[in-house]
Design a protein around this motif. Sequence first.
Motif, PDB file in Angstrom:
ATOM      1  N   GLU A  27       0.813  -1.221   0.000  1.00  0.00           N
ATOM      2  CA  GLU A  27       0.000   0.000   0.000  1.00  0.00           C
ATOM      3  C   GLU A  27       0.846   1.271   0.000  1.00  0.00           C
ATOM      4  O   GLU A  27       0.557   2.229  -0.719  1.00  0.00           O
ATOM      5  CB  GLU A  27      -0.943   0.007   1.210  1.00  0.00           C
ATOM      6  N   GLU A  28       1.911   1.280   0.785  1.00  0.00           N
ATOM      7  CA  GLU A  28       2.706   2.504   0.918  1.00  0.00           C
ATOM      8  C   GLU A  28       3.228   2.982  -0.435  1.00  0.00           C
ATOM      9  O   GLU A  28       3.118   4.154  -0.789  1.00  0.00           O
ATOM     10  CB  GLU A  28       3.890   2.270   1.873  1.00  0.00           C
ATOM     11  N   TYR A  29       3.784   2.051  -1.231  1.00  0.00           N
ATOM     12  CA  TYR A  29       4.315   2.430  -2.545  1.00  0.00           C
ATOM     13  C   TYR A  29       3.177   2.776  -3.511  1.00  0.00           C
ATOM     14  O   TYR A  29       3.240   3.777  -4.227  1.00  0.00           O
ATOM     15  CB  TYR A  29       5.163   1.284  -3.132  1.00  0.00           C
ATOM     16  N   LEU A  30       2.124   1.971  -3.505  1.00  0.00           N
ATOM     17  CA  LEU A  30       1.031   2.162  -4.462  1.00  0.00           C
ATOM     18  C   LEU A  30       0.326   3.496  -4.265  1.00  0.00           C
ATOM     19  O   LEU A  30      -0.204   4.077  -5.207  1.00  0.00           O
ATOM     20  CB  LEU A  30       0.009   1.023  -4.324  1.00  0.00           C
ATOM     21  N   MET A  31       0.321   4.004  -3.027  1.00  0.00           N
ATOM     22  CA  MET A  31      -0.440   5.224  -2.724  1.00  0.00           C
ATOM     23  C   MET A  31       0.420   6.489  -2.703  1.00  0.00           C
ATOM     24  O   MET A  31      -0.053   7.558  -2.306  1.00  0.00           O
ATOM     25  CB  MET A  31      -1.150   5.060  -1.376  1.00  0.00           C
ATOM     26  N   ILE A  32       1.681   6.385  -3.158  1.00  0.00           N
ATOM     27  CA  ILE A  32       2.578   7.562  -3.127  1.00  0.00           C
ATOM     28  C   ILE A  32       1.937   8.749  -3.845  1.00  0.00           C
ATOM     29  O   ILE A  32       1.850   9.859  -3.312  1.00  0.00           O
ATOM     30  CB  ILE A  32       3.947   7.223  -3.776  1.00  0.00           C
ATOM     31  N   THR A  33       1.510   8.533  -5.086  1.00  0.00           N
ATOM     32  CA  THR A  33       0.911   9.614  -5.873  1.00  0.00           C
ATOM     33  C   THR A  33      -0.457   9.987  -5.310  1.00  0.00           C
ATOM     34  O   THR A  33      -0.826  11.153  -5.252  1.00  0.00           O
ATOM     35  CB  THR A  33       0.767   9.173  -7.344  1.00  0.00           C
ATOM     36  N   SER A  34      -1.189   8.980  -4.878  1.00  0.00           N
ATOM     37  CA  SER A  34      -2.592   9.168  -4.519  1.00  0.00           C
ATOM     38  C   SER A  34      -2.786  10.141  -3.361  1.00  0.00           C
ATOM     39  O   SER A  34      -3.690  10.973  -3.396  1.00  0.00           O
ATOM     40  CB  SER A  34      -3.201   7.808  -4.171  1.00  0.00           C
ATOM     41  N   ARG A  35      -1.934  10.046  -2.339  1.00  0.00           N
ATOM     42  CA  ARG A  35      -2.167  10.847  -1.132  1.00  0.00           C
ATOM     43  C   ARG A  35      -2.190  12.344  -1.443  1.00  0.00           C
ATOM     44  O   ARG A  35      -3.052  13.065  -0.977  1.00  0.00           O
ATOM     45  CB  ARG A  35      -1.092  10.529  -0.085  1.00  0.00           C
ATOM     46  N   LYS A  36      -1.210  12.801  -2.235  1.00  0.00           N
ATOM     47  CA  LYS A  36      -1.176  14.222  -2.577  1.00  0.00           C
ATOM     48  C   LYS A  36      -2.081  14.519  -3.765  1.00  0.00           C
ATOM     49  O   LYS A  36      -2.628  15.611  -3.892  1.00  0.00           O
ATOM     50  CB  LYS A  36       0.257  14.640  -2.891  1.00  0.00           C
ATOM     51  N   GLY A  37      -2.223  13.516  -4.637  1.00  0.00           N
ATOM     52  CA  GLY A  37      -2.977  13.708  -5.869  1.00  0.00           C
ATOM     53  C   GLY A  37      -4.435  14.044  -5.655  1.00  0.00           C
ATOM     54  O   GLY A  37      -5.023  14.819  -6.413  1.00  0.00           O
ATOM     55  N   VAL A  38      -5.037  13.479  -4.608  1.00  0.00           N
ATOM     56  CA  VAL A  38      -6.456  13.740  -4.329  1.00  0.00           C
ATOM     57  C   VAL A  38      -6.677  15.236  -4.125  1.00  0.00           C
ATOM     58  O   VAL A  38      -7.580  15.841  -4.714  1.00  0.00           O
ATOM     59  CB  VAL A  38      -6.925  12.954  -3.082  1.00  0.00           C
ATOM     60  N   LYS A  39      -5.830  15.854  -3.310  1.00  0.00           N
ATOM     61  CA  LYS A  39      -5.982  17.290  -3.022  1.00  0.00           C
ATOM     62  C   LYS A  39      -5.763  18.127  -4.283  1.00  0.00           C
ATOM     63  O   LYS A  39      -6.467  19.105  -4.522  1.00  0.00           O
ATOM     64  CB  LYS A  39      -4.982  17.712  -1.943  1.00  0.00           C
TER      65      LYS A  39
END
Length: 361
Positions: A316-328
């Motif tokens: 999860e940590e690697y897969l969500m790298i873009t996602s965490r900031k990308g949502v905002k």
Amino acid sequence: MPVKHAQPNLSQSQVCELMKRLYNLTAAEMRPLPSYDDQNLYVAPCEGGEFVLKIMNSEDSKNTTIIEVQTRAMSFLHQNGLPVQTAVPTASGQLMSLEEMDCGYGRQKYLVRLMTYLHGVTISSVPSTPKLLYQTGRTAATLDEVLQKMEHPHLSILERENFIWSLSNVSLLKGYLNVLDGDPLQEAVKSVITQYEDYVIPKRPNFRKCINHGDFNDLNVLVQPDDNHGYKISGILDFGDMNSGYYVFELAITIMYMMIEHPDPIQVGGPVLAGWESVFPLNQDEKDCLYLLVLSRFCQSLVMARYSVTLHPENEEYLMITSRKGVKILQRFWELGKKHVEKVWFQHAAEFNKTMNKDVN
């Protein structure tokens, strides 16, 4: 990647055996490198040199022809002066080898390549100065222009009709939207898909075609210090998402990923666009669709990251790298709207080109 256990996980002893048998090399040092769904290892053999051993997941390993085309593209780009990895031949002269091994899921076939190692750090880990962003846009456009000259008997395999990461296939995201159930983001993603279908698809016949790298992201671009206390691009990694697309798709992908680590994401588009247009100026329909294409790539990235986590919760940590900031960023850009964002990007690009021309003259 539809199969849960497709990602390889070779042990140290299995890697050592592969290196010896295929390449006559003795692995003295090895360490894991990040990967979305393959296994990548840095290997320094006793015999000298530095390499990346890339073991493809068992699903992608079934399509040897597309990997062969990608490997050829890397060699072609390298021959044309771009900082790209190349495959090292095995002892028998092959650029890749299909190996049957057991990583704990029973015997599976994995495609193995030994790649040259490129020095540098990811562009995500250094300050995104306007000059570096300009260089990034320029490099992405140059890469696509060079790929247009490549010849190969199986180039047609890059017409990846239902490839979820192609910006031609944004509508396919509808089949994955349930991963956002209960999340307010779902409505924004639905709206972007609708606007893509209503606005971008009718203009697509006027986009100029090319072969896309397809994943010109902030973890696939390496940089090294230059002579002016800044950074220069020293490597372009990962050609696994190569597909037949359009020039403007590559630009949209590049802008989107360069926003992720930037303190003020709206400032990214101008210099990347200026660098891109110094090689390949956009036509009016391409310009008109750029904002929606950037948002569409954000949607692809966010939705598919959530979907991948359901398959690989351990990663999860690697897969969500873009996602965490990308949502905002996605939500902010959606609120700002097409007119405002385009004005900022195109004005900044024009101003940046003036300063670049002054520097040259």
